[in-house]
Each structure stands twice: as structure tokens, then as C-alpha cells.
Design a protein around this motif. Structure first.
Motif, PDB file in Angstrom:
ATOM      1  N   VAL A  80       0.840  -1.203   0.000  1.00  0.00           N
ATOM      2  CA  VAL A  80       0.000   0.000   0.000  1.00  0.00           C
ATOM      3  C   VAL A  80       0.874   1.250   0.000  1.00  0.00           C
ATOM      4  O   VAL A  80       0.622   2.218  -0.727  1.00  0.00           O
ATOM      5  CB  VAL A  80      -0.932   0.000   1.234  1.00  0.00           C
ATOM      6  N   LEU A  81       1.939   1.211   0.813  1.00  0.00           N
ATOM      7  CA  LEU A  81       2.817   2.372   0.960  1.00  0.00           C
ATOM      8  C   LEU A  81       3.486   2.740  -0.365  1.00  0.00           C
ATOM      9  O   LEU A  81       3.679   3.917  -0.669  1.00  0.00           O
ATOM     10  CB  LEU A  81       3.878   2.065   2.014  1.00  0.00           C
ATOM     11  N   PHE A  82       3.819   1.724  -1.161  1.00  0.00           N
ATOM     12  CA  PHE A  82       4.620   1.977  -2.362  1.00  0.00           C
ATOM     13  C   PHE A  82       3.824   1.855  -3.662  1.00  0.00           C
ATOM     14  O   PHE A  82       4.413   1.913  -4.737  1.00  0.00           O
ATOM     15  CB  PHE A  82       5.824   1.032  -2.398  1.00  0.00           C
ATOM     16  N   THR A  83       2.514   1.705  -3.581  1.00  0.00           N
ATOM     17  CA  THR A  83       1.695   1.674  -4.787  1.00  0.00           C
ATOM     18  C   THR A  83       1.292   3.088  -5.167  1.00  0.00           C
ATOM     19  O   THR A  83       0.643   3.783  -4.385  1.00  0.00           O
ATOM     20  CB  THR A  83       0.424   0.823  -4.577  1.00  0.00           C
ATOM     21  N   PRO A  84       1.667   3.570  -6.352  1.00  0.00           N
ATOM     22  CA  PRO A  84       1.321   4.942  -6.740  1.00  0.00           C
ATOM     23  C   PRO A  84      -0.187   5.138  -6.849  1.00  0.00           C
ATOM     24  O   PRO A  84      -0.929   4.215  -7.219  1.00  0.00           O
ATOM     25  CB  PRO A  84       1.982   5.105  -8.118  1.00  0.00           C
ATOM     26  N   SER A  85      -0.632   6.338  -6.530  1.00  0.00           N
ATOM     27  CA  SER A  85      -2.059   6.654  -6.654  1.00  0.00           C
ATOM     28  C   SER A  85      -2.430   6.858  -8.116  1.00  0.00           C
ATOM     29  O   SER A  85      -1.727   7.556  -8.842  1.00  0.00           O
ATOM     30  CB  SER A  85      -2.394   7.929  -5.868  1.00  0.00           C
ATOM     31  N   PRO A  86      -3.534   6.258  -8.571  1.00  0.00           N
ATOM     32  CA  PRO A  86      -3.995   6.501  -9.946  1.00  0.00           C
ATOM     33  C   PRO A  86      -4.353   7.975 -10.154  1.00  0.00           C
ATOM     34  O   PRO A  86      -4.658   8.702  -9.201  1.00  0.00           O
ATOM     35  CB  PRO A  86      -5.237   5.619 -10.064  1.00  0.00           C
ATOM     36  N   THR A  87      -4.333   8.399 -11.398  1.00  0.00           N
ATOM     37  CA  THR A  87      -4.573   9.811 -11.712  1.00  0.00           C
ATOM     38  C   THR A  87      -5.999  10.100 -12.148  1.00  0.00           C
ATOM     39  O   THR A  87      -6.360  11.251 -12.334  1.00  0.00           O
ATOM     40  CB  THR A  87      -3.601  10.273 -12.816  1.00  0.00           C
ATOM     41  N   THR A  88      -6.831   9.056 -12.314  1.00  0.00           N
ATOM     42  CA  THR A  88      -8.247   9.273 -12.639  1.00  0.00           C
ATOM     43  C   THR A  88      -9.098   8.806 -11.468  1.00  0.00           C
ATOM     44  O   THR A  88      -8.721   7.854 -10.757  1.00  0.00           O
ATOM     45  CB  THR A  88      -8.665   8.492 -13.898  1.00  0.00           C
ATOM     46  N   PHE A  89     -10.255   9.440 -11.281  1.00  0.00           N
ATOM     47  CA  PHE A  89     -11.090   9.073 -10.146  1.00  0.00           C
ATOM     48  C   PHE A  89     -11.630   7.659 -10.298  1.00  0.00           C
ATOM     49  O   PHE A  89     -11.778   6.930  -9.308  1.00  0.00           O
ATOM     50  CB  PHE A  89     -12.242  10.059  -9.980  1.00  0.00           C
TER      51      PHE A  89
END
Length: 309
Positions: free
Chosen positions: A169-178
Motif C-alpha cells: 500500500v505504501l509503495f503503490t502509486p495513486s492513480p490519476t483518474t477518479f
């Protein structure tokens, strides 16, 4: 759950940057500053939780976006640190050069108190916010009425690591679309809340994800915050000289910062009290709010009655 009227968000110059903040409760009440964790916006302190804390303890509860997150200043000009390289350097015992460290973020808290005309405040920090609180205990204890450290760590070597799922969870990038961010948010919090089910919280994940997404994500800022944690190292030796009345709250089911880390914080700070909460992971689940709010309120009230203990 009782609806809380919308807050009036403000931006204030503090420590050379701008910090977004709002507050709950009477402006003249004893101030309580909430400091949030890695990559988390101030709205991670739920409106209803803040309102309950203000009412139960008779506080002016102030929450804010840390630097590099939410509506506070994004320090994009400082670049994006190489986290893998920094972790390797840290494991090799090498000094780290990072855009800033947790002591700088503690200075942001002091700058906000200065800007708001607050001489001393109760400080409540969660996760990285707890570590920022440790830096306040070490370097700015005269600005603190009391301290509550929630699900945090001293950074001492040898403490248990996160579970592989929590580390992911810590190292998974956040997606850029909702559309992609919503399931990402729900999956992350299912892991962080630990093995127990919390249907009241899960039912609000979509609403919370939308709020966070619309306020704006800053992945580079999260990397700089993570670098600040890595660069700040082991606070345990310095905390042994801390003289701030301290309550440590930690969940027995925390997958990211295991409960042994909370025990270590309580051991490090002289006179600290430890509250272990069964079934609580790395989150503040709604069913645990009464216990957490009551514990913080009792701690701050005791400090007010016995300022030298």
C-alpha cells in the motif's frame, strides 16, 4: 452519524510556506492541534471525529494539511527523491540528503501556532504526524500542553516491519483518474484497517475518496514526505529526555506500524501512558471513536489539572 456543518478553510503563512487549516469548537477554548500522517490530507481527521473531540474535551480543534499535501504549499521545486536509493543508504547507515525532514515539519506546526497567536497547544499526531509530534517533544516542548501519539514509532532499529500487504500500500502509486482512484482507495484502507471488518467505514470509502481526490493528489509530495521520515532516523534516545505529558494510543492489529512500535514509544517517553486498542489497525475506525476521544479528553483534562505531571 450527525452531519457537521462545512468548515471555513483558511490558508496561513507559516515557516516560510502556506498551510491550509480549519477548526472546530470555540475559538477561545484550549487549542488542540491535529497532525496527520504520510500522504494524508487534513480531512483524514473526519469532520465528525473532530467535532466530537472539540465537544468532549472543550477544545478548539485545529487540523491542517502538512506541507506538500492537500491545499498547503507543494514544494515541487525540490524535485522527486529516489526512495529506493534513500532506503539503501539508510540500511547502510549512511547520512541521507533529502528536501526536508520531520524536524522541518515540526517547525511548520510551530509556525502555524505562531500565526494563530497560540502560545501552547495540546498536540495529537497520527502515524507520521505522531513522529512529527516526537520532534516537537524534543525541540519545542515549551509549545506543548500535552501530546498524544497515535499509531506511530520512534524509528528505532529492530522494531517489527510492516506486513508485505501494508508495505505494498505504501509503495503503490495513486492513480490519476477518479475511476481508478476509487477502488485503489478502498483496497488500501481494507488493508490498513487490519483483519477486522468495519462496515460503517467501508460504506463511506467512496465519499472519502472523492473528497481527497477533488482536493488534489500530490504523489511527488508524498515521496518527499517519505524521504523526510527516512532521513529523521531514530528518535528514541532523544525522547528519553522529553518531559511532555504523553498518551500513546495504538491498535493491536496495526499492519503498517505494528503495536510493538507503540509500546516502544511509551517506553521511550518518561511517564507516558499506553492505550492498546484491540482490533484497531492503522486507521481510526468509527466504532473506536468514543474510546479514542474519551482517552484524549481525559489526558488533556488531567494535564490541565496537573500541569507539571
Amino acid at each position: 452519524m450527525t452531519a457537521v456543518p462545512p468548515r471555513v478553510e483558511q490558508r496561513t503563512r507559516a515557516n516560510g510556506i502556506e498551510l491550509a487549516w480549519d477548526s472546530f469548537g470555540d475559538a477561545g477554548a484550549p487549542p488542540l492541534l491535529l497532525v496527520m500522517g504520510l500522504g494524508a490530507q487534513m480531512v483524514a481527521w473526519d469532520d465528525a471525529f473532530c467535532a466530537r473531540l472539540a465537544e468532549a474535551g472543550g477544545h478548539r480543534v485545529i487540523r491542517f494539511d502538512n506541507r506538500d499535501i492537500g491545499h498547503s504549499t507543494h514544494l515541487s521545486h525540490l524535485g522527486v527523491p529516489d526512495i529506493q536509493a534513500l532506503m539503501a543508504q539508510a540500511m547502510a547507515g549512511q547520512p541521507l540528503r533529502t528536501p526536508y525532514n520531520l524536524r522541518d515539519m515540526a517547525a511548520d506546526c510551530v509556525g502555524l501556532l505562531d500565526a494563530l497567536g497560540i502560545a501552547r497547544a495540546h498536540i495529537v499526531g497520527a502515524s507520521m504526524g505522531g513522529a512529527i509530534g516526537h520532534e516537537l517533544c524534543i525541540h519545542h516542548p515549551h509549545r506543548m500542553l500535552s501530546f498524544t501519539s497515535i499509531m506511530s514509532t520512534t524509528g528505532a532499529p529492530g522494531l517489527p516491519p510492516p506486513t508485505p500487504e501494508a508495505m505494498a500500500v505504501l509503495f503503490t502509486p495513486s492513480p490519476t483518474t477518479f475511476e481508478a482512484y476509487l477502488p485503489h482507495y478502498a483496497r488500501a484502507w481494507r488493508v490498513l484497517r487490519g483483519p477486522s471488518d468495519f462496515p460503517l467505514d467501508e460504506a463511506r470509502d467512496a465519499e472519502k475518496a472523492q473528497l481527497v481526490f477533488l482536493r488534489g493528489l500530490n504523489p511527488a509530495g508524498v515521496a518527499r514526505q517519505l524521504a523526510a521520515i527516512l532521513a529523521s532516523g531514530n528518535r528514541k534516545p532523544a525522547l528519553r529526555d522529553a518531559r511532555v505529558p504523553t498518551l500513546v494510543i495504538h491498535g493491536d492489529a496495526d499492519p503498517l506500524v505494528p503495536v510493538a512500535c507503540g509500546v516502544d514509544v511509551a517506553d521511550a517517553i518518561p511517564g507516558a501512558q499506553l492505550l492498546r486498542i484491540p482490533r484497531m489497525g492503522h486507521a481510526l475506525p468509527i466504532p473506536m471513536w468514543p474510546q479514542i476521544v474519551d482517552a484524549i479528553s481525559a489526558h488533556t483534562a488531567h494535564t490541565a489539572r496537573h500541569p507539571n505531571t
